[in-house]
Design an enzyme around this catalytic site. Structure first.
Site, PDB file in Angstrom:
ATOM      1  N   THR A  57       0.830  -1.203   0.000  1.00 17.81           N
ATOM      2  CA  THR A  57       0.000   0.000   0.000  1.00 17.81           C
ATOM      3  C   THR A  57       0.867   1.257   0.000  1.00 17.81           C
ATOM      4  OG1 THR A  57      -1.642  -1.221   1.278  1.00 17.81           O
ATOM      5  CG2 THR A  57      -1.928   1.143   1.152  1.00 17.81           C
ATOM      6  N   HIS A  60       2.343   1.620  -3.556  1.00 15.48           N
ATOM      7  CA  HIS A  60       1.380   2.064  -4.560  1.00 15.48           C
ATOM      8  C   HIS A  60       0.990   3.529  -4.370  1.00 15.48           C
ATOM      9  CE1 HIS A  60       0.159  -2.405  -5.085  1.00 15.48           C
ATOM     10  NE2 HIS A  60       1.218  -2.080  -5.797  1.00 15.48           N
TER      11      HIS A  60
END
Length: 368
Positions: A57, A60
């Site tokens: 996460t 990204h």
């Protein structure tokens, strides 16, 4: 204190109703900056971080499409003008305790959950905390743990003084949150002894899914599909077979799959592999990528009574189960760590090339 944060241009894509983060933020930039510390708020713990973990996460949120500049992450994310301190995995020592907090002392070692819930909405009141309507994700919607010192709600903290007695235990403590996410997915997919489990992706979540399927859920076989050579080799000890994507699809299935765990974000693999899932099979999706899931083999899905579920979060007791498995020497969490970089400078350097990081590491930690 020093913090590692990301800034980005806020520019909603034209014609997109209610854009997600991958349609909202462009051209992310990392920076190390100083922030002042105020008084510790009620209900908060002030923690000096020792080890913090890098999650997909986080990657990204700073990776972008080279053609458009938009970030790749579709998980809930809010980046204001002051930037966002990333990071939601880690372990540290309590240095100050806010008013109204009981059960902790200065010097305690703590690891954190990363999802702050309201305890008021219908989902929370029925015990479905991972689906809290007002959930706030640490390091994405409020500042996270890529910081020398953090203030976080005491309700998110778990005492891990026993784990912190040695380096292996501290590394394990920094891995509790992602392992708990994998535990929730395997539980939702109803993995049972003897099941044949197929995992797409050998990043940390996929690796923990394979490890847990074998050591905690009693899977009969575990197969991992991963395109990156380093991660294939790193994951090999936790699987009966590890294969490249095209190698996997180029061979006839050895046995029907009972449970498919998708952690790679490459949703085309679900469409391609669905025909390999046997009667009453289950498919669990964990990776967010903002892309659509297309299925053409609907007859196979209906005939075989297959289930496809999404899995979010690590709440509902999963963290406690992971801690107990580690304490019982049944789950070597620390063995998922492929390297530890030094300081926020080392972390910033590693994050500055997300593709290279994924190609050389499984779970990367930073020692602050």
């Amino acid at each position: 204190m020093d913090v590692l944060l990301v800034r980005a241009q806020r520019e909603p894509k034209a014609g997109v109703d209610r854009p997600g983060p991958h349609e909202l933020y462009r051209r992310p930039q990392l920076a190390i900056e100083q922030r002042a510390l105020g008084a510790v708020a009620a209900g908060q713990l002030r923690v000096e971080m020792s080890l913090v973990g890098v999650c997909g996460t986080d990657l990204h949120a700073i990776q972008c499409d080279p053609a458009t500049g938009y970030i790749l992450g579709s998980a809930p994310l809010e980046i204001g003008p002051e930037g966002r301190v990333l990071g939601h995995e880690g372990v540290g020592r309590v240095v100050e305790i806010g008013p109204g907090v009981a059960g902790f002392e200065r010097g305690d070692w703590v690891a954190f959950e990363s999802l702050e819930t309201c305890h008021r909405c219908a989902a929370c009141r029925s015990g479905r905390f991972n689906q809290c309507a007002n959930a706030v994700l640490i390091g994405m919607q409020r500042d996270g743990v890529f910081s020398e010192v953090v203030d976080l709600p005491a309700q998110l903290a778990h005492a891990v003084n026993d784990l912190a007695a040695d380096e292996a235990g501290r590394r394990a403590a920094a891995c509790i949150e992602p392992a708990a996410c994998s535990f929730v997915a395997l539980s939702l997919a109803r993995v049972k002894p003897g099941d044949n489990v197929l995992v797409f992706g050998a990043g940390p979540i996929g690796l923990f899914a394979a490890m847990l399927a074998r050591l905690a859920f009693g899977a009969g076989s575990v197969e991992i599909v991963e395109p990156l050579p380093f991660r294939r080799e790193f994951a090999r000890r936790w699987a009966d077979r590890v294969a490249d994507v095209e190698e996997f699809f180029g061979e006839p299935p050895r046995r029907p799959t009972d449970v498919l765990i998708e952690t790679s974000g490459q949703l085309d693999n679900v469409e391609r592999a669905l025909v390999r899932v046997g009667p009453n099979g289950r498919v669990a999706l964990l990776a967010r990528c903002g892309a659509p899931l297309s299925l053409s083999r609907v007859d196979h899905l209906i005939t075989n009574n297959l289930s496809i579920i999404g899995s979010r979060g690590h709440l509902g007791g999963a963290v406690g189960r992971i801690l107990q498995l580690y304490r019982d020497a049944r789950l070597p969490l620390h063995e998922a760590v492929s390297d530890v970089v030094l300081g926020l400078d080392g972390l910033k350097s590693a994050l500055s090339d997300p593709a290279a990081l994924a190609g050389k590491h499984c779970k990367l930690l930073a020692r602050l």
